[in-house]
Design a protein around this motif. Structure first.
Motif, PDB file in Angstrom:
ATOM      1  N   LEU A  24      -3.806   9.164  -7.046  1.00 42.99           N
ATOM      2  CA  LEU A  24      -3.232   7.832  -7.203  1.00 42.99           C
ATOM      3  C   LEU A  24      -3.740   6.905  -6.102  1.00 42.99           C
ATOM      4  CD1 LEU A  24      -1.162   5.816  -8.476  1.00 42.99           C
ATOM      5  CD2 LEU A  24       0.513   6.767  -6.876  1.00 42.99           C
ATOM      6  N   LEU A  25      -3.738   7.375  -4.864  1.00 40.36           N
ATOM      7  CA  LEU A  25      -4.220   6.569  -3.743  1.00 40.36           C
ATOM      8  C   LEU A  25      -5.698   6.219  -3.924  1.00 40.36           C
ATOM      9  CD1 LEU A  25      -2.406   8.305  -0.753  1.00 40.36           C
ATOM     10  CD2 LEU A  25      -1.836   6.114  -1.822  1.00 40.36           C
ATOM     11  N   GLU A  26      -6.479   7.170  -4.415  1.00 39.47           N
ATOM     12  CA  GLU A  26      -7.908   6.913  -4.664  1.00 39.47           C
ATOM     13  C   GLU A  26      -8.081   5.833  -5.731  1.00 39.47           C
ATOM     14  OE1 GLU A  26      -9.425  10.780  -5.672  1.00 39.47           O
ATOM     15  OE2 GLU A  26      -9.408  11.453  -3.583  1.00 39.47           O
ATOM     16  N   GLU A  27      -7.292   5.912  -6.797  1.00 35.26           N
ATOM     17  CA  GLU A  27      -7.393   4.920  -7.875  1.00 35.26           C
ATOM     18  C   GLU A  27      -6.889   3.557  -7.407  1.00 35.26           C
ATOM     19  OE1 GLU A  27      -9.123   5.481 -10.707  1.00 35.26           O
ATOM     20  OE2 GLU A  27      -9.493   7.365  -9.696  1.00 35.26           O
ATOM     21  N   LEU A  31      -9.016   0.087  -7.627  1.00 34.70           N
ATOM     22  CA  LEU A  31      -8.552  -1.045  -8.429  1.00 34.70           C
ATOM     23  C   LEU A  31      -7.889  -2.159  -7.618  1.00 34.70           C
ATOM     24  CD1 LEU A  31      -6.958   1.050 -11.306  1.00 34.70           C
ATOM     25  CD2 LEU A  31      -9.079  -0.270 -11.443  1.00 34.70           C
ATOM     26  N   GLY A  32      -7.461  -1.836  -6.401  1.00 35.92           N
ATOM     27  CA  GLY A  32      -6.690  -2.796  -5.616  1.00 35.92           C
ATOM     28  C   GLY A  32      -7.523  -3.527  -4.576  1.00 35.92           C
ATOM     29  N   THR A  33      -6.823  -4.146  -3.654  1.00 35.10           N
ATOM     30  CA  THR A  33      -7.474  -4.859  -2.559  1.00 35.10           C
ATOM     31  C   THR A  33      -6.918  -4.350  -1.238  1.00 35.10           C
ATOM     32  OG1 THR A  33      -5.828  -6.616  -2.745  1.00 35.10           O
ATOM     33  CG2 THR A  33      -7.915  -6.982  -3.862  1.00 35.10           C
ATOM     34  N   LYS A  34      -7.783  -4.315  -0.234  1.00 38.97           N
ATOM     35  CA  LYS A  34      -7.382  -3.851   1.086  1.00 38.97           C
ATOM     36  C   LYS A  34      -6.979  -5.061   1.925  1.00 38.97           C
ATOM     37  CE  LYS A  34      -9.286  -0.063   2.567  1.00 38.97           C
ATOM     38  NZ  LYS A  34     -10.049   1.006   3.197  1.00 38.97           N
ATOM     39  N   VAL A  40      -3.871  -0.680   1.163  1.00 41.44           N
ATOM     40  CA  VAL A  40      -4.259  -1.129  -0.170  1.00 41.44           C
ATOM     41  C   VAL A  40      -3.039  -1.584  -0.968  1.00 41.44           C
ATOM     42  CG1 VAL A  40      -5.268  -0.375  -2.360  1.00 41.44           C
ATOM     43  CG2 VAL A  40      -6.261   0.390  -0.209  1.00 41.44           C
ATOM     44  N   THR A  41      -3.226  -2.678  -1.697  1.00 44.80           N
ATOM     45  CA  THR A  41      -2.222  -3.174  -2.639  1.00 44.80           C
ATOM     46  C   THR A  41      -2.871  -3.249  -4.010  1.00 44.80           C
ATOM     47  OG1 THR A  41      -1.139  -4.482  -0.927  1.00 44.80           O
ATOM     48  CG2 THR A  41      -0.685  -5.099  -3.192  1.00 44.80           C
ATOM     49  N   CYS A  42      -2.124  -2.816  -5.011  1.00 42.90           N
ATOM     50  CA  CYS A  42      -2.654  -2.789  -6.376  1.00 42.90           C
ATOM     51  C   CYS A  42      -1.553  -3.211  -7.339  1.00 42.90           C
ATOM     52  CB  CYS A  42      -3.125  -1.368  -6.685  1.00 42.90           C
ATOM     53  SG  CYS A  42      -3.851  -1.165  -8.297  1.00 42.90           S
ATOM     54  N   ASP A  89       3.410  -5.615  -7.304  1.00 36.87           N
ATOM     55  CA  ASP A  89       2.502  -5.016  -6.327  1.00 36.87           C
ATOM     56  C   ASP A  89       2.973  -3.634  -5.930  1.00 36.87           C
ATOM     57  OD1 ASP A  89       0.607  -7.066  -6.017  1.00 36.87           O
ATOM     58  OD2 ASP A  89       1.877  -8.123  -4.581  1.00 36.87           O
ATOM     59  N   ILE A  90       2.034  -2.700  -5.892  1.00 32.88           N
ATOM     60  CA  ILE A  90       2.281  -1.367  -5.354  1.00 32.88           C
ATOM     61  C   ILE A  90       1.516  -1.329  -4.039  1.00 32.88           C
ATOM     62  CG2 ILE A  90       1.968   1.108  -5.706  1.00 32.88           C
ATOM     63  CD1 ILE A  90       1.819   0.393  -8.757  1.00 32.88           C
ATOM     64  N   LYS A  91       2.226  -1.060  -2.962  1.00 30.32           N
ATOM     65  CA  LYS A  91       1.612  -1.118  -1.630  1.00 30.32           C
ATOM     66  C   LYS A  91       1.572   0.260  -0.984  1.00 30.32           C
ATOM     67  CE  LYS A  91       3.186  -5.785  -0.860  1.00 30.32           C
ATOM     68  NZ  LYS A  91       4.289  -6.588  -0.410  1.00 30.32           N
ATOM     69  N   GLN A  92       0.446   0.526  -0.352  1.00 33.57           N
ATOM     70  CA  GLN A  92       0.273   1.763   0.413  1.00 33.57           C
ATOM     71  C   GLN A  92       1.022   1.579   1.729  1.00 33.57           C
ATOM     72  OE1 GLN A  92      -3.843   2.255   1.372  1.00 33.57           O
ATOM     73  NE2 GLN A  92      -3.727   4.470   1.316  1.00 33.57           N
TER      74      GLN A  92
END
Length: 93
Positions: A24-27, A31-34, A40-42, A89-92
């Motif tokens: 999931l983190l890799e995807e 697909l997201g932006t750093k 990363v946020t996606c 937004d999904i945020k790391q």
């Protein structure tokens, strides 16, 4: 008391969840932006609508919830559903 088989099964499924969280983190990175903080946020919609993600994850909503529970990612609300939450937004972490 749980049997050894039950414990092995629980550990195996935990391992599977961990693998899916890593994927999931890799995807999300793909697909997201750093941000400036390197995190990363996606958008949820980007993950849900991506062909590669739909092939990798049997239940991406479950993977997202597991990752949130482990404090690896965060998002508003308890559960995300498409198309209602596509812009969330999904945020790391």
């Amino acid at each position: 008391a749980s049997s050894g088989a039950e414990e092995s099964l629980r550990m195996a499924s935990q391992e599977e969840v961990d693998k899916e969280v890593v994927m999931l983190l890799e995807e999300m990175e793909r697909l997201g932006t750093k941000g400036e903080d390197g995190k990363v946020t996606c958008k949820f919609g980007a993950l849900i609508k991506d062909d590669r993600c739909s092939n990798i994850f049997e239940a991406i909503v479950g993977t997202l919830r597991a990752a949130k529970k482990k404090k690896i990612i965060t998002f508003e609300g308890q559960m995300l559903l498409s198309p209602t939450h596509d812009d969330v937004d999904i945020k790391q972490l």
